[in-house]
Write a protein that holds these residues in place. Structure first.
Motif, PDB file in Angstrom:
ATOM      1  N   UNK A  59      43.042  61.587  30.162  1.00 15.58           N
ATOM      2  CA  UNK A  59      41.949  60.644  30.406  1.00 15.58           C
ATOM      3  C   UNK A  59      42.268  59.263  29.826  1.00 15.58           C
ATOM      4  N   UNK A  60      42.832  59.233  28.620  1.00 15.23           N
ATOM      5  CA  UNK A  60      43.220  57.952  28.012  1.00 15.23           C
ATOM      6  C   UNK A  60      44.302  57.259  28.835  1.00 15.23           C
ATOM      7  N   UNK A  61      45.246  58.036  29.336  1.00 19.42           N
ATOM      8  CA  UNK A  61      46.313  57.464  30.146  1.00 19.42           C
ATOM      9  C   UNK A  61      45.745  56.899  31.449  1.00 19.42           C
ATOM     10  N   UNK A  62      44.812  57.619  32.082  1.00 21.63           N
ATOM     11  CA  UNK A  62      44.185  57.124  33.309  1.00 21.63           C
ATOM     12  C   UNK A  62      43.382  55.857  33.027  1.00 21.63           C
ATOM     13  N   UNK A  63      42.665  55.831  31.914  1.00 21.58           N
ATOM     14  CA  UNK A  63      41.875  54.649  31.578  1.00 21.58           C
ATOM     15  C   UNK A  63      42.779  53.448  31.314  1.00 21.58           C
ATOM     16  N   UNK A  64      43.914  53.669  30.651  1.00 25.88           N
ATOM     17  CA  UNK A  64      44.863  52.582  30.417  1.00 25.88           C
ATOM     18  C   UNK A  64      45.445  52.062  31.729  1.00 25.88           C
ATOM     19  N   UNK A  65      45.695  52.971  32.679  1.00 21.97           N
ATOM     20  CA  UNK A  65      46.205  52.544  33.974  1.00 21.97           C
ATOM     21  C   UNK A  65      45.177  51.690  34.698  1.00 21.97           C
ATOM     22  N   UNK A  66      43.908  52.088  34.641  1.00 23.68           N
ATOM     23  CA  UNK A  66      42.842  51.315  35.278  1.00 23.68           C
ATOM     24  C   UNK A  66      42.723  49.953  34.612  1.00 23.68           C
ATOM     25  N   UNK A  67      42.735  49.916  33.292  1.00 28.06           N
ATOM     26  CA  UNK A  67      42.651  48.637  32.579  1.00 28.06           C
ATOM     27  C   UNK A  67      43.811  47.720  32.960  1.00 28.06           C
ATOM     28  N   UNK A  68      45.018  48.265  32.984  1.00 24.37           N
ATOM     29  CA  UNK A  68      46.175  47.463  33.359  1.00 24.37           C
ATOM     30  C   UNK A  68      46.045  46.951  34.786  1.00 24.37           C
ATOM     31  N   UNK A  69      45.510  47.793  35.673  1.00 19.78           N
ATOM     32  CA  UNK A  69      45.346  47.382  37.063  1.00 19.78           C
ATOM     33  C   UNK A  69      44.369  46.212  37.178  1.00 19.78           C
ATOM     34  N   UNK A  70      43.308  46.247  36.391  1.00 24.06           N
ATOM     35  CA  UNK A  70      42.336  45.151  36.422  1.00 24.06           C
ATOM     36  C   UNK A  70      42.972  43.864  35.906  1.00 24.06           C
ATOM     37  N   UNK A  71      43.730  43.954  34.828  1.00 22.52           N
ATOM     38  CA  UNK A  71      44.424  42.773  34.307  1.00 22.52           C
ATOM     39  C   UNK A  71      45.375  42.185  35.354  1.00 22.52           C
ATOM     40  N   UNK A  72      46.176  43.035  35.957  1.00 27.19           N
ATOM     41  CA  UNK A  72      47.165  42.575  36.935  1.00 27.19           C
ATOM     42  C   UNK A  72      46.476  42.010  38.174  1.00 27.19           C
ATOM     43  N   UNK A  73      45.459  42.712  38.667  1.00 29.21           N
ATOM     44  CA  UNK A  73      44.739  42.240  39.851  1.00 29.21           C
ATOM     45  C   UNK A  73      44.080  40.898  39.581  1.00 29.21           C
ATOM     46  N   UNK A  74      43.424  40.761  38.449  1.00 34.98           N
ATOM     47  CA  UNK A  74      42.774  39.502  38.105  1.00 34.98           C
ATOM     48  C   UNK A  74      43.769  38.371  37.974  1.00 34.98           C
ATOM     49  N   UNK A  75      44.846  38.620  37.254  1.00 36.30           N
ATOM     50  CA  UNK A  75      45.825  37.558  37.037  1.00 36.30           C
ATOM     51  C   UNK A  75      46.468  37.113  38.344  1.00 36.30           C
ATOM     52  N   UNK A  76      46.940  38.069  39.131  1.00 39.25           N
ATOM     53  CA  UNK A  76      47.632  37.688  40.357  1.00 39.25           C
ATOM     54  C   UNK A  76      46.671  37.177  41.425  1.00 39.25           C
ATOM     55  N   UNK A  77      45.420  37.628  41.407  1.00 39.32           N
ATOM     56  CA  UNK A  77      44.429  37.045  42.310  1.00 39.32           C
ATOM     57  C   UNK A  77      44.204  35.582  41.991  1.00 39.32           C
ATOM     58  N   UNK A  78      44.055  35.272  40.713  1.00 36.53           N
ATOM     59  CA  UNK A  78      43.894  33.885  40.300  1.00 36.53           C
ATOM     60  C   UNK A  78      45.131  33.057  40.571  1.00 36.53           C
ATOM     61  N   UNK A  79      46.294  33.634  40.325  1.00 41.70           N
ATOM     62  CA  UNK A  79      47.548  32.934  40.577  1.00 41.70           C
ATOM     63  C   UNK A  79      47.700  32.618  42.065  1.00 41.70           C
ATOM     64  N   UNK A  80      47.461  33.604  42.905  1.00 41.51           N
ATOM     65  CA  UNK A  80      47.615  33.432  44.350  1.00 41.51           C
ATOM     66  C   UNK A  80      46.682  32.343  44.886  1.00 41.51           C
ATOM     67  N   UNK A  81      45.408  32.423  44.516  1.00 41.21           N
ATOM     68  CA  UNK A  81      44.445  31.456  45.040  1.00 41.21           C
ATOM     69  C   UNK A  81      44.668  30.071  44.422  1.00 41.21           C
ATOM     70  N   UNK A  82      45.088  30.011  43.180  1.00 38.72           N
ATOM     71  CA  UNK A  82      45.375  28.712  42.562  1.00 38.72           C
ATOM     72  C   UNK A  82      46.563  28.031  43.233  1.00 38.72           C
ATOM     73  N   UNK A  83      47.573  28.805  43.558  1.00 42.17           N
ATOM     74  CA  UNK A  83      48.726  28.237  44.266  1.00 42.17           C
ATOM     75  C   UNK A  83      48.305  27.776  45.666  1.00 42.17           C
TER      76      UNK A  83
END
Length: 190
Positions: A33-57
């Motif tokens: 469960x901790x590993x799944x939660x860490x994967x979800x957290x990492x996915x949110x970080x990556x999605x947010x960062x690259x979404x902002x990067x893509x639209x900013x570019x």
């Protein structure tokens, strides 16, 4: 007597083994469960960062070809450290703005995750992008000097910026909702 004692010892050993097995199962379930939660957290970080990067570019490209009169560099004007970096102009201001917007986008992705992750439709992301546009250009507009209000900007600028926000909302919203759906399906399989 010895047989009774031996049987009690064997029963105690069996109970101890069963307790250890149940502890091991609980421990492995907690780790999973901790590993799944860490994967979800990492996915949110990556999605947010690259979404902002893509639209900013994309916003910088729109600024470069004169679709909008300001680029992502305008965001550094609203920060308290603007007097320090106020001399940064041109492409470097836009690079800093792109990085700042990408980092802010992580927070926005967490907001979407907290509020709308269970809504698995394209429309939720589009409505989220529209809501962000409304909040930024109507509520937070006075915080960004150098950017005209909605009424002061021309139609090309408003439509371009609205489309950028819709693309952003669609990317972040649908990515997070899809990941949440996959996580739920994984839980049902296990």
């Amino acid at each position: 007597m010895k047989n009774d004692e031996n049987q009690k010892d064997i029963q105690n050993e069996n109970v101890t083994e069963n307790q250890e097995e149940s502890r091991d199962k609980k421990s492995s379930e907690n780790q999973r469960e901790n590993q799944q939660q860490n994967q979800v957290n990492n996915y949110i970080y990556v999605t947010g960062f690259f979404g902002g990067l893509f639209v900013s570019v994309l916003a910088y490209a729109a600024h470069f070809i004169n679709f909008i009169p300001f680029g992502p560099g305008v965001v550094i004007r609203m920060w308290p450290f603007y007097p320090v970096v106020g001399g940064v102009r041109g492409p470097w201001a836009h690079v800093i703005g792109i990085l700042v917007l990408s980092l802010l986008s992580i927070l926005i992705a967490w907001v979407y995750h907290a509020l709308f992750r269970k809504i698995n439709t394209v429309w939720a992301g589009l409505w989220f992008g529209l809501a962000l546009w409304v909040v930024i250009f109507f509520a937070l507009h006075p915080l960004v000097p150098g950017v005209g209000s909605f009424r002061q900007l021309d139609w090309n600028t408003n439509i371009t910026i609205l489309c950028l926000f819709l693309i952003y909302g669609l990317f972040v919203g649908y990515s997070i909702s899809y990941e949440h759906l996959q996580e739920e399906l994984e839980k049902q399989r296990n």
